[in-house]
Design a protein around this motif. Structure first.
Motif, PDB file in Angstrom:
ATOM      1  N   UNK A  63       7.797   5.473   8.118  1.00  0.00           N
ATOM      2  CA  UNK A  63       7.736   4.250   7.317  1.00  0.00           C
ATOM      3  C   UNK A  63       8.880   4.212   6.309  1.00  0.00           C
ATOM      4  N   UNK A  64       9.565   3.076   6.260  1.00  0.00           N
ATOM      5  CA  UNK A  64      10.558   2.796   5.235  1.00  0.00           C
ATOM      6  C   UNK A  64      10.209   1.424   4.674  1.00  0.00           C
TER       7      UNK A  64
ATOM      8  N   UNK B 167       0.825  -1.210   0.000  1.00  0.00           N
ATOM      9  CA  UNK B 167       0.000   0.000   0.000  1.00  0.00           C
ATOM     10  C   UNK B 167       0.862   1.264   0.000  1.00  0.00           C
ATOM     11  N   UNK B 168       0.198   2.399  -0.216  1.00  0.00           N
ATOM     12  CA  UNK B 168       0.945   3.655  -0.326  1.00  0.00           C
ATOM     13  C   UNK B 168       0.665   4.586   0.851  1.00  0.00           C
ATOM     14  N   UNK B 169       0.339   3.996   1.997  1.00  0.00           N
ATOM     15  CA  UNK B 169       0.030   4.818   3.157  1.00  0.00           C
ATOM     16  C   UNK B 169       1.298   5.370   3.781  1.00  0.00           C
TER      17      UNK B 169
ATOM     18  N   UNK C 260       5.617  -4.192  11.132  1.00  0.00           N
ATOM     19  CA  UNK C 260       4.973  -4.303   9.827  1.00  0.00           C
ATOM     20  C   UNK C 260       3.937  -3.194   9.664  1.00  0.00           C
ATOM     21  N   UNK C 261       3.901  -2.559   8.483  1.00  0.00           N
ATOM     22  CA  UNK C 261       3.022  -1.403   8.287  1.00  0.00           C
ATOM     23  C   UNK C 261       1.576  -1.787   7.992  1.00  0.00           C
TER      24      UNK C 261
ATOM     25  N   UNK D 211       9.356   2.375  11.651  1.00  0.00           N
ATOM     26  CA  UNK D 211      10.544   2.301  12.509  1.00  0.00           C
ATOM     27  C   UNK D 211      10.357   3.121  13.778  1.00  0.00           C
ATOM     28  N   UNK D 212      10.570   2.470  14.911  1.00  0.00           N
ATOM     29  CA  UNK D 212      10.462   3.140  16.206  1.00  0.00           C
ATOM     30  C   UNK D 212      11.748   2.965  16.996  1.00  0.00           C
TER      31      UNK D 212
END
Ligand SMILES: [Zn+2]
Length: 132
Positions: free
Chosen positions: A16-17, A2-4, A38-39, A22-23
């Motif tokens: 997001x990468x 997806x493109x979120x 995971x996004x 990433x935290x």
């Protein structure tokens, strides 16, 4: 894929990468490290260095790796953290997730709608009042 976009609510930096968010994570007893989540909402697979491990049920603090602000969401619950999701049309939603290691629950809040994901999603139901 997806493109979120996923962004820090404080600095609006992109967290997001590829297909991971990433935290910077840390506990009060000094454990700290980068955690890649995971996004896809409701997917709880994570990546981390093998030297980093959190105990089941451990309270983990999530911090923006860009501005170092804590991502706590005390307005909902002391166990929840929040980030911003931006969809393809630029509409923003708030994403909340549990800071307790092993607890699978994620909430997407947009206007008057809450969508809940994960096996433990009923855990924080009371935080969302009538709109859940
Ligand atoms: Zn930030």
């Amino acid at each position: 894929m997806n493109k979120l976009n996923y962004m820090c609510p404080h600095c609006k930096g992109h967290l997001r990468v590829s297909n991971h968010i990433i935290f910077l994570t840390k506990t009060t007893n000094g454990k700290s490290g980068l955690l890649l989540v995971n996004s896809e909402l409701g997917n709880y697979s994570v990546l981390m260095h093998p030297t980093l491990s959190y105990d089941l049920g451990e309270h983990v603090n999530f911090v923006c790796p860009i501005c170092y602000e804590n991502l706590d969401a005390p307005e909902y619950d002391k166990n929840l953290a929040k980030i911003i999701m931006e969809d393809e049309e630029g509409k923003e939603s708030t994403i909340l997730f549990s800071k307790i290691n092993g607890e699978k629950c994620t909430y997407k809040i947009a206007k008057n709608e809450v969508k809940a994901f994960g096996d433990d999603k009923s855990e924080y139901r009371s935080s969302f009042g009538d709109i859940f």
